[in-house]
Motif scaffolding. Sequence first.
Motif, PDB file in Angstrom:
ATOM      1  N   MET A   1       0.613   1.523  -7.880  1.00  0.00           N
ATOM      2  CA  MET A   1      -0.778   1.195  -7.525  1.00  0.00           C
ATOM      3  C   MET A   1      -0.656   0.323  -6.131  1.00  0.00           C
ATOM      4  SD  MET A   1      -2.095  -0.588 -10.985  1.00  0.00           S
ATOM      5  CE  MET A   1      -4.002  -0.428 -10.707  1.00  0.00           C
ATOM      6  N   ASN A   2      -1.666   0.264  -5.299  1.00  0.00           N
ATOM      7  CA  ASN A   2      -1.886  -0.633  -4.230  1.00  0.00           C
ATOM      8  C   ASN A   2      -2.001  -2.229  -4.624  1.00  0.00           C
ATOM      9  OD1 ASN A   2      -1.647   1.485  -2.246  1.00  0.00           O
ATOM     10  ND2 ASN A   2      -3.861   1.995  -2.383  1.00  0.00           N
ATOM     11  N   MET A   3      -1.698  -2.975  -3.857  1.00  0.00           N
ATOM     12  CA  MET A   3      -1.739  -4.456  -4.231  1.00  0.00           C
ATOM     13  C   MET A   3      -2.042  -5.126  -3.086  1.00  0.00           C
ATOM     14  SD  MET A   3      -0.135  -7.547  -4.332  1.00  0.00           S
ATOM     15  CE  MET A   3       1.670  -7.031  -3.703  1.00  0.00           C
ATOM     16  N   GLU A   4      -2.878  -6.316  -3.365  1.00  0.00           N
ATOM     17  CA  GLU A   4      -3.215  -7.460  -2.347  1.00  0.00           C
ATOM     18  C   GLU A   4      -3.062  -8.499  -3.003  1.00  0.00           C
ATOM     19  OE1 GLU A   4      -6.319  -7.950   1.363  1.00  0.00           O
ATOM     20  OE2 GLU A   4      -6.740  -6.675  -0.297  1.00  0.00           O
TER      21      GLU A   4
ATOM     22  N   TRP B   1       2.061  -1.443 -12.007  1.00  0.00           N
ATOM     23  CA  TRP B   1       1.913  -1.845 -10.637  1.00  0.00           C
ATOM     24  C   TRP B   1       2.661  -1.116  -9.695  1.00  0.00           C
ATOM     25  CZ3 TRP B   1       5.337  -3.699  -7.363  1.00  0.00           C
ATOM     26  CH2 TRP B   1       6.591  -4.072  -7.838  1.00  0.00           C
TER      27      TRP B   1
ATOM     28  N   GLU C   1      -5.223  -8.487  -6.559  1.00  0.00           N
ATOM     29  CA  GLU C   1      -5.995  -7.354  -6.899  1.00  0.00           C
ATOM     30  C   GLU C   1      -5.072  -6.165  -6.810  1.00  0.00           C
ATOM     31  OE1 GLU C   1      -9.200  -5.452  -7.960  1.00  0.00           O
ATOM     32  OE2 GLU C   1      -9.197  -7.852  -7.725  1.00  0.00           O
ATOM     33  N   THR C   2      -5.117  -5.230  -8.000  1.00  0.00           N
ATOM     34  CA  THR C   2      -4.666  -3.878  -7.777  1.00  0.00           C
ATOM     35  C   THR C   2      -5.595  -2.662  -7.817  1.00  0.00           C
ATOM     36  OG1 THR C   2      -4.165  -3.935 -10.160  1.00  0.00           O
ATOM     37  CG2 THR C   2      -2.496  -4.651  -8.543  1.00  0.00           C
ATOM     38  N   TRP C   3      -5.449  -1.762  -7.277  1.00  0.00           N
ATOM     39  CA  TRP C   3      -6.217  -0.463  -7.393  1.00  0.00           C
ATOM     40  C   TRP C   3      -5.292   0.809  -7.058  1.00  0.00           C
ATOM     41  CZ3 TRP C   3      -5.743  -3.590  -3.112  1.00  0.00           C
ATOM     42  CH2 TRP C   3      -5.507  -2.779  -1.739  1.00  0.00           C
TER      43      TRP C   3
ATOM     44  N   ILE D   1       0.900  -1.187   0.022  1.00  0.00           N
ATOM     45  CA  ILE D   1      -0.131  -0.056  -0.045  1.00  0.00           C
ATOM     46  C   ILE D   1       0.835   1.321  -0.067  1.00  0.00           C
ATOM     47  CG2 ILE D   1      -1.924   1.372   1.250  1.00  0.00           C
ATOM     48  CD1 ILE D   1      -2.481  -1.682   2.614  1.00  0.00           C
TER      49      ILE D   1
END
Length: 77
Positions: free
Chosen positions: A51-54, A48, A75-77, A4
């Motif tokens: 971006m944030n990533m989980e 990426w 998942e990225t956002w 994050i």
Amino acid sequence: MARIHDSTTGQPVIIAAGIGEEGTEAAGETLYNPVYLDSLIAKLPANWEQMNMEAVIETQVIQGHPGPPNILAVETW
């Protein structure tokens, strides 16, 4: 596992945790073993880094020891 962006520091914050110590160990191995880290990065979009990533990672626990991590979802956002 999550990555994050911290708007205060401008640096990423990485969270590697699992259910139990075996799950946390598998999440950590994904970060420090180049084979697993490359596998994770291959599932991410081209931009990426911005971006944030989980990620959801699973492992088989064999005689109290985690097996290799397996990346189930990203998942990225």
